[in-house]
Design an enzyme around this catalytic site. Structure first.
Site, mmCIF file in Angstrom:
data_model
loop_
_atom_site.group_PDB
_atom_site.id
_atom_site.type_symbol
_atom_site.label_atom_id
_atom_site.label_comp_id
_atom_site.label_asym_id
_atom_site.label_seq_id
_atom_site.Cartn_x
_atom_site.Cartn_y
_atom_site.Cartn_z
ATOM 1 N NE ARG A 314 -3.846 -2.266 1.067
ATOM 2 C CZ ARG A 314 -4.840 -2.570 1.900
ATOM 3 N NH1 ARG A 314 -5.232 -1.693 2.812
ATOM 4 N NH2 ARG A 314 -5.454 -3.731 1.810
ATOM 5 C CD GLU A 316 -1.962 2.998 3.739
ATOM 6 O OE1 GLU A 316 -2.472 4.131 3.761
ATOM 7 O OE2 GLU A 316 -2.618 1.947 3.830
ATOM 8 N NE ARG A 322 -5.256 3.187 12.545
ATOM 9 C CZ ARG A 322 -6.445 2.837 12.085
ATOM 10 N NH1 ARG A 322 -6.836 1.596 12.180
ATOM 11 N NH2 ARG A 322 -7.236 3.727 11.552
ATOM 12 C CG HIS A 323 -2.046 3.032 7.989
ATOM 13 N ND1 HIS A 323 -2.652 3.882 8.868
ATOM 14 C CD2 HIS A 323 -3.037 2.352 7.360
ATOM 15 C CE1 HIS A 323 -3.972 3.724 8.780
ATOM 16 N NE2 HIS A 323 -4.234 2.807 7.872
ATOM 17 C CD GLU A 465 -10.004 -2.022 9.626
ATOM 18 O OE1 GLU A 465 -10.397 -0.844 9.525
ATOM 19 O OE2 GLU A 465 -9.570 -2.682 8.663
ATOM 20 C CB SER A 468 -11.779 -5.148 6.210
ATOM 21 O OG SER A 468 -11.937 -3.880 6.740
ATOM 22 N NE ARG A 516 -3.471 -1.667 11.057
ATOM 23 C CZ ARG A 516 -4.423 -1.071 10.399
ATOM 24 N NH1 ARG A 516 -5.680 -1.370 10.655
ATOM 25 N NH2 ARG A 516 -4.147 -0.163 9.506
HETATM 26 P P1 ATP Z 1 -7.370 1.055 7.826
HETATM 27 O O1 ATP Z 1 -8.775 1.560 7.897
HETATM 28 O O2 ATP Z 1 -6.793 0.767 9.156
HETATM 29 O O3 ATP Z 1 -6.480 1.867 6.948
HETATM 30 P P2 ATP Z 1 -8.238 -0.642 5.748
HETATM 31 O O4 ATP Z 1 -9.697 -0.529 5.963
HETATM 32 O O5 ATP Z 1 -7.586 0.089 4.647
HETATM 33 O O6 ATP Z 1 -7.465 -0.352 7.134
HETATM 34 P P3 ATP Z 1 -8.278 -3.226 4.599
HETATM 35 O O7 ATP Z 1 -7.941 -2.740 3.254
HETATM 36 O O8 ATP Z 1 -9.646 -3.668 4.827
HETATM 37 O O9 ATP Z 1 -7.856 -2.160 5.674
HETATM 38 O O10 ATP Z 1 -7.232 -4.351 5.013
HETATM 39 C C1 ATP Z 1 -7.526 -5.415 5.905
HETATM 40 C C2 ATP Z 1 -6.587 -5.407 7.079
HETATM 41 O O11 ATP Z 1 -5.248 -5.252 6.676
HETATM 42 C C3 ATP Z 1 -6.799 -4.277 8.068
HETATM 43 O O12 ATP Z 1 -7.828 -4.559 8.957
HETATM 44 C C4 ATP Z 1 -5.465 -4.198 8.749
HETATM 45 O O13 ATP Z 1 -5.332 -5.205 9.731
HETATM 46 C C5 ATP Z 1 -4.521 -4.503 7.626
HETATM 47 N N1 ATP Z 1 -3.998 -3.283 7.015
HETATM 48 C C6 ATP Z 1 -4.601 -2.490 6.115
HETATM 49 N N2 ATP Z 1 -3.811 -1.495 5.720
HETATM 50 C C7 ATP Z 1 -2.656 -1.653 6.386
HETATM 51 C C8 ATP Z 1 -1.413 -0.954 6.386
HETATM 52 N N3 ATP Z 1 -1.210 0.099 5.609
HETATM 53 N N4 ATP Z 1 -0.432 -1.400 7.188
HETATM 54 C C9 ATP Z 1 -0.615 -2.490 7.960
HETATM 55 N N5 ATP Z 1 -1.745 -3.200 7.992
HETATM 56 C C10 ATP Z 1 -2.773 -2.794 7.215
#
Ligand code: ATP
Length: 542
Positions: A314, A316, A322-323, A465, A468, A516
């Site tokens: 990602r 990001e 947490r990302h 979280e 998902s 996470r």
């Molecule tokens: P968030 O709202 O925390 O950004 P997300 O809704 O984008 O998460 P999903 O795309 O649904 O997350 O990804 C499923 C799971 O993957 C998340 O619940 C989380 O545990 C993990 N996750 C998502 N993005 C990241 C990230 N950038 N770094 C680490 N873990 C992540």
């Protein structure tokens, strides 16, 4: 466990007294012979030393192991080596051979040195005392001159002191007979002892007027190889491994099997801007933001129940605790008969089994983490609590927190809700489902009774979280419509949409972030602590 004695009589048979009674040239000759003989021996029994003191008739009992001895020169049975963690008083008076790092080295006068040897988090005190036929003053000096974190081989006899040994995990000592350095450490940019210190300890010392070194996060990550050697990190990554193990074992026992989907893909998997673009032999491509599309396509290939453990990328831009830009995704996809609750029926027991197993099988690791980063054990129920998004919104409302009932919860409101749930239901692990459709990805199935909501869920640990999940749209027309509504160029995902045209089973699934889970189970404050070599917007090395 015993080790073979030295096969080098010319060196070990000479006591210090013997040596003094022979002429200087004879002693020199004997020492030279000892060096020559030592070179013939294996590093395990009595490694030849590079920098031996030719004046020392016991020179073959210590020194640097020449590289040639470590170049797989001789294959031999290594079953007589003992792990530091296995050194107990059951081995009293037995000869043992161990390998580890010289964690601390302390000389007491010129006749005695102490070395604490560490191997995979276990430590033992090794005592090097001048002995007529094994340990010379030169050897004591050699040991005192070793550098911290060097890798050494130690042969000695296990003894059980009458008093408690402070500062080592093993309650025995090794009376050293031979000691060889396998790999010498350079001056350390950070001390392991400093990196292992808790904030509590630093604060306490400060109050007592002493300033202890605090190693900050960036320094740790810049020197990650050293940082990883701390007991907390040894624990964190073993816990992480166990999370993966239980995930795999549990799902296999429930009839799932493991797949490996491509990470190089055309188009993006989740939509949005957070993709790492790349040139794929002249074609525009990107690194997969999740295995989402391919795991669903595997369902269309009649795989029934599948999971994957793999990297997720990602791009990001957010600098949060947490990302990460690369993390490990634990993904599940499964056919369902009637309702997305069938997916939640997998999530609950899977995570309860995981938490039970971590508490039972990783007690030592959790303790090591808590020593540096104190935390309370996670509170969870045997039967995982499920609340609807509407119920969550209502709980927040009653607590005086207004949120948009059709918007998403932000980090702060998620935390607040976690706190309210803990107070009311006594759990820090729960599922929130029936999210507003507007805040979910295009492939999420809308609710049958109200299209403003979706058949989806998020799962929380300590108010944050970790998962998902949802029922997915398996009807290609609806999928196209949803993608277009969210501004996704359907051409880039045409192979995905097409896979639903030849009969597609109703299905659902979920994605978990491994780092996470570990971060939140251990109550840690930053995801970088649970990623081996974290990748964030500013960090691509080491
Ligand atoms: P968030 O709202 O925390 O950004 P997300 O809704 O984008 O998460 P999903 O795309 O649904 O997350 O990804 C499923 C799971 O993957 C998340 O619940 C989380 O545990 C993990 N996750 C998502 N993005 C990241 C990230 N950038 N770094 C680490 N873990 C992540």
């Amino acid at each position: 466990m015993s080790t073979p004695e030295s096969q080098n009589p010319s060196a070990s048979d000479l006591t210090t007294d013997d040596a003094s009674s022979v002429s200087k040239s004879a002693a020199k000759k004997a020492a030279k012979k000892a060096v020559k003989e030592a070179k013939k021996e294996t590093p395990a029994a009595a490694a030849p030393s590079l920098a031996v003191d030719e004046q020392d008739p016991l020179a073959s009992n210590y020194g640097e192991v020449p590289l040639v001895e470590l170049q797989s020169k001789t294959a031999e049975d290594v079953s007589h080596w003992t792990e530091v963690g296995h050194l107990t008083n059951a081995l009293e008076n037995q000869s043992v051979l161990i390998r580890g790092r010289a964690q601390t080295i302390r000389a007491v006068g010129n006749k005695m040195s102490f070395v604490v040897v560490r191997e995979r988090g276990f430590t033992v005190q090794c005592v090097v005392t001048v002995q007529p036929d094994t340990v010379s003053c030169q050897m004591v000096k050699y040991v005192a001159g070793l550098s911290r974190e060097s890798i050494i081989d130690v042969e000695g006899v296990v003894s059980v002191p009458s008093v408690e040994i402070k500062g080592t995990t093993q309650q025995v000592e090794v009376q050293v007979r031979k000691l060889y350095c396998v790999s010498r450490a350079a001056v350390l940019p950070i001390n392991i002892e400093d990196a292992a210190r808790s904030d509590v300890e630093i604060e306490k010392a400060l109050q007592a007027g002493e300033t202890l070194v605090r190693v900050n996060q960036d320094t740790r990550l810049n020197n990650r190889v050293l940082d990883l050697r701390t007991p907390a990190n040894q624990g964190i990554f073993r816990i992480q491994s166990q999370v993966g193990n239980i995930f795999r074992q549990f799902l296999i026992s429930e009839g799932f099997f493991e797949i490996h989907s491509p990470k190089l893909i055309a188009g993006s998997s989740e939509g949005g801007a957070a993709v790492f673009k790349l040139n794929y032999k002249g074609q525009e491509a990107c690194l997969a933001q999740s295995p989402q599309l391919h795991k669903q396509m595997a369902i269309c290939g009649d795989f029934g129940r599948i999971f994957e453990i793999g990297p997720v990328f990602r791009a990001e831009d957010s600098f949060t605790h947490r990302h990460l830009c690369e993390f490990t995704g634990l993904d599940v996809e499964m056919e369902i008969k009637r309702h997305y609750s069938e997916v939640m029926d997998v999530v609950g027991p899977l995570f309860v089994a995981m938490f039970d197993s971590l508490n039972k099988n990783c007690a030592k690791e959790l303790e090591a983490v808590a020593r540096q980063y104190p935390f309370q054990p996670l509170m969870y129920l045997p039967e995982t609590l499920r609340l609807t998004f509407e119920e969550g919104v209502q709980m927040l409302k009653e607590a005086g927190v207004e949120v948009d009932p059709f918007g998403d919860l932000n980090t702060e409101t998620e935390r607040k809700l976690g706190q309210l749930v803990l107070e009311k239901y006594g759990t820090e692990f729960y599922i929130l489902h029936r999210y507003p459709l507007a805040v979910r990805p295009f492939y999420t199935m809308p609710c049958h009774d109200n299209p403003a909501y979706s058949n989806s869920f998020d799962v929380f640990i300590r108010g944050e979280e970790i998962i998902s999940g949802a029922q997915r749209v398996h009807v290609p027309e609806l999928l196209t419509e949803r993608a277009q509504a969210l501004g996704i160029d359907v051409k880039t995902i045409s192979t995905y949409i097409d896979s639903f045209r030849y009969g597609a089973p109703p299905h659902g699934g979920f994605g978990v972030g491994l780092e996470r889970v570990v971060m939140l189970f251990c109550g840690l404050n930053n995801i970088r602590k649970t990623s081996l070599f974290p990748r964030d917007p500013l960090r691509l090395a080491p």
